[in-house]
Design a protein around this motif. Structure first.
Motif, PDB file in Angstrom:
ATOM      1  N   LYS A   9       0.830  -1.199   0.000  1.00  0.00           N
ATOM      2  CA  LYS A   9       0.000   0.000   0.000  1.00  0.00           C
ATOM      3  C   LYS A   9       0.868   1.254   0.000  1.00  0.00           C
ATOM      4  CE  LYS A   9      -3.525   2.408   2.722  1.00  0.00           C
ATOM      5  NZ  LYS A   9      -4.313   2.431   3.983  1.00  0.00           N
ATOM      6  N   LYS A  10       1.935   1.222   0.769  1.00  0.00           N
ATOM      7  CA  LYS A  10       2.845   2.366   0.847  1.00  0.00           C
ATOM      8  C   LYS A  10       3.514   2.620  -0.508  1.00  0.00           C
ATOM      9  CE  LYS A  10       5.021   5.226   3.835  1.00  0.00           C
ATOM     10  NZ  LYS A  10       4.360   6.157   4.749  1.00  0.00           N
ATOM     11  N   ARG A  13       1.022   4.257  -3.069  1.00  0.00           N
ATOM     12  CA  ARG A  13       0.211   5.394  -2.621  1.00  0.00           C
ATOM     13  C   ARG A  13       0.156   6.532  -3.630  1.00  0.00           C
ATOM     14  NH1 ARG A  13       5.119   5.717  -0.417  1.00  0.00           N
ATOM     15  NH2 ARG A  13       6.116   7.711   0.109  1.00  0.00           N
ATOM     16  N   PRO A  16      -2.610   6.824  -7.720  1.00  0.00           N
ATOM     17  CA  PRO A  16      -3.728   7.694  -8.130  1.00  0.00           C
ATOM     18  C   PRO A  16      -3.244   9.021  -8.727  1.00  0.00           C
ATOM     19  CG  PRO A  16      -4.199   6.717  -5.994  1.00  0.00           C
ATOM     20  CD  PRO A  16      -2.769   6.388  -6.310  1.00  0.00           C
ATOM     21  N   THR A 130      -0.061  12.499   0.825  1.00  0.00           N
ATOM     22  CA  THR A 130      -1.277  12.148   0.090  1.00  0.00           C
ATOM     23  C   THR A 130      -2.428  13.085   0.457  1.00  0.00           C
ATOM     24  OG1 THR A 130      -1.506  10.390   1.753  1.00  0.00           O
ATOM     25  CG2 THR A 130      -0.797   9.725  -0.431  1.00  0.00           C
ATOM     26  N   GLN A 131      -2.495  13.509   1.711  1.00  0.00           N
ATOM     27  CA  GLN A 131      -3.484  14.519   2.084  1.00  0.00           C
ATOM     28  C   GLN A 131      -3.219  15.828   1.353  1.00  0.00           C
ATOM     29  OE1 GLN A 131      -2.917  14.346   6.409  1.00  0.00           O
ATOM     30  NE2 GLN A 131      -5.044  13.676   6.660  1.00  0.00           N
ATOM     31  N   SER A 401      -9.948  11.231   5.964  1.00  0.00           N
ATOM     32  CA  SER A 401     -10.184   9.813   5.700  1.00  0.00           C
ATOM     33  C   SER A 401      -8.885   9.012   5.769  1.00  0.00           C
ATOM     34  CB  SER A 401     -10.814   9.637   4.311  1.00  0.00           C
ATOM     35  OG  SER A 401     -10.858   8.277   3.943  1.00  0.00           O
ATOM     36  N   THR A 402      -8.988   7.799   6.245  1.00  0.00           N
ATOM     37  CA  THR A 402      -7.801   6.942   6.380  1.00  0.00           C
ATOM     38  C   THR A 402      -7.176   6.589   5.041  1.00  0.00           C
ATOM     39  OG1 THR A 402      -9.265   5.000   6.436  1.00  0.00           O
ATOM     40  CG2 THR A 402      -8.577   5.944   8.558  1.00  0.00           C
ATOM     41  N   ILE A 403      -7.921   6.724   3.941  1.00  0.00           N
ATOM     42  CA  ILE A 403      -7.336   6.396   2.631  1.00  0.00           C
ATOM     43  C   ILE A 403      -6.217   7.362   2.263  1.00  0.00           C
ATOM     44  CG2 ILE A 403      -9.480   5.345   1.807  1.00  0.00           C
ATOM     45  CD1 ILE A 403      -9.920   7.852   0.092  1.00  0.00           C
ATOM     46  N   PHE A 404      -6.164   8.524   2.942  1.00  0.00           N
ATOM     47  CA  PHE A 404      -5.113   9.503   2.673  1.00  0.00           C
ATOM     48  C   PHE A 404      -3.952   9.405   3.663  1.00  0.00           C
ATOM     49  CE2 PHE A 404      -8.984  11.595   0.904  1.00  0.00           C
ATOM     50  CZ  PHE A 404      -8.609  11.513  -0.435  1.00  0.00           C
ATOM     51  N   ASP A 405      -3.898   8.330   4.422  1.00  0.00           N
ATOM     52  CA  ASP A 405      -2.781   8.042   5.333  1.00  0.00           C
ATOM     53  C   ASP A 405      -2.406   9.228   6.222  1.00  0.00           C
ATOM     54  OD1 ASP A 405      -2.399   5.408   4.366  1.00  0.00           O
ATOM     55  OD2 ASP A 405      -1.278   6.184   2.656  1.00  0.00           O
TER      56      ASP A 405
END
Length: 422
Positions: A9-10, A13, A16, A130-131, A401-405
């Motif tokens: 996942k890292k 990231r 996208p 990512t945020q 959101s957690t999807i943005f780590d």
């Protein structure tokens, strides 16, 4: 197994972002065309480019363990935003279902990227990359809409972007910061949330580059030689006056034996460039430019000394103090534009009146009076504040959101989570 999935996942990231880059490529293929020789001689592009990639980048290196991120993410965000902004801004002015790219439109995209980098300053060290990328993509679209509101709907004068760029970027960032920290216990005691001797020196590189090139930034989109020269002169004088005032005020508010504070010197010295931005091409007089700079220096230093600690207690982290360098001086500039629009007359401006205030031109469809133009200036400022704060809060809420780590408290203000370090 779980550790393997986490590592994968890292590694993935940023995929996208690559997908978004491919979408941008497709949009450029579909809509972008060269603009020929139109606007080929526009001023200030190269100077603004230096401000974006060197000035803003190095200014943010003051954190002792976040210099890789300050420079690297500044470059990453700006490179993405200039492409996205070029499309977003141009969609409002398409001709024959096509976007014609010129040196002026690239300059405007560069200037738009400054908005995102101002927001980055508020979130420096507390938002994950990512945020930041998500916030940048959303903010660019909202910011371009706001520019359309300011310049095309309200027909406001804001040649240096004090309202549409500086005010918007600052309060979008503060809105996002408030949302990211909502109902969290803020850790302001993090030992990495501070400068070192060497990091403060590198940050001064950014300050000096910004100071030198700010007259080019404010004057780049002027319409006539007379406007251009006034914008350069007024910005230069305002910056100089703000710098002198900053040094004086820094010792006056110091808590340590009347010593200078490097935070003030790095930032408040630049506030004169923001404060004069909306009015730099107007007939404000040389003395007026100096007065604006003095006011900006006082406002900015007092902001760092008195207001920033109160914002922190309210749950708003502003790492770089963008409220004091960009936000309040931007509002100050917007209010000054209300005053000088009200004072504008054809006797004072002559043929230049229509270039600075298009709706006051005798050739305009509905000719505005000076009081009507002043009202439009105020409406543009209020609209910018509303759109930026609400937009920032909504975007920051989504970015939680957690999807943005999101970063853990132990990862904040550090390069370690994202960079291979020597």
């Amino acid at each position: 197994m779980a550790e393997t999935v986490l590592k994968l996942k890292k590694r993935m990231r940023f995929m996208p972002v690559l997908i978004f880059q491919v979408i941008l490529m497709a949009l450029f293929f579909a809509y972008a065309r060269y603009g020929g020789d139109k606007h080929h001689d526009v001023r200030g592009f190269e100077d603004t480019h230096v401000m974006i990639f060197i000035g803003f980048g190095f200014l943010m290196t003051f954190l002792k363990k976040y210099c890789y991120s300050a420079l690297g993410f500044n470059w990453f965000l700006a490179a993405l935003v200039v492409q996205w902004a070029l499309l977003c801004q141009s969609f409002y002015h398409m001709e024959n279902n096509a976007i014609y790219i010129t040196k002026k439109s690239i300059l405007e995209a560069d200037i738009m990227s400054a908005t995102v980098l101002i927001t980055f300053g508020a979130l420096l060290g507390v938002a994950s990359v990512t945020q930041l990328l998500f916030i940048a993509i959303v903010e660019t679209a909202v910011g371009c809409f706001n520019i359309w509101i300011v310049l095309d709907y309200f027909k406001a004068a804001d040649v240096g972007g004090s309202m549409a760029i500086h005010t918007f970027g600052a309060y979008f960032g503060l809105g996002a910061s408030l949302a990211l920290g909502y109902r969290k216990k803020l850790d302001v005691s993090n030992s990495l949330n501070g400068a070192s001797y060497s990091s403060d020196i590198t940050a001064m590189i950014g300050s000096i580059f910004l100071w030198i090139y700010w007259p080019s930034f404010n004057s780049a989109l002027t319409n006539s030689n007379g406007e251009y020269q006034r914008a350069v002169i007024n910005t230069y004088l305002s910056l100089a006056a703000a710098t002198v005032t900053t040094f004086v005020m820094s010792t006056a508010v110091s808590h340590d034996e009347a010593k200078l504070d490097m935070v003030h010197v790095q930032n408040s010295t630049l506030a004169g460039g923001v404060a004069v931005g909306a009015v730099c091409n107007m007939h404000i007089t040389a003395g007026g430019a100096v007065a604006i700079g003095i006011g900006a220096g006082i406002l900015s230093v007092l902001g760092y000394s008195l207001l920033t600690p109160k914002l922190t207690k309210l749950g708003v982290i502003d790492t770089c103090g963008v409220n004091n360098l960009h936000g309040m001086p931007g509002i100050y500039s917007g209010l000054l534009s209300v005053l000088f629009a009200y004072l504008a007359t054809s006797d004072l401006y002559g043929e230049e009146l229509g270039g600075i205030f298009p709706e006051m031109s005798q050739n305009a469809t509905t000719v505005r009076t000076s009081s009507q133009q002043a009202t439009s200036q105020l409406s543009a400022l209020v609209g910018t504040l509303a759109i930026s704060i609400v937009g920032g809060i909504i975007t920051g809420t989504l970015a939680r959101s957690t999807i943005f780590d999101p970063l853990k408290e132990t990862e904040k203000y550090s390069d370690h989570p994202e960079w291979e370090l020597p």
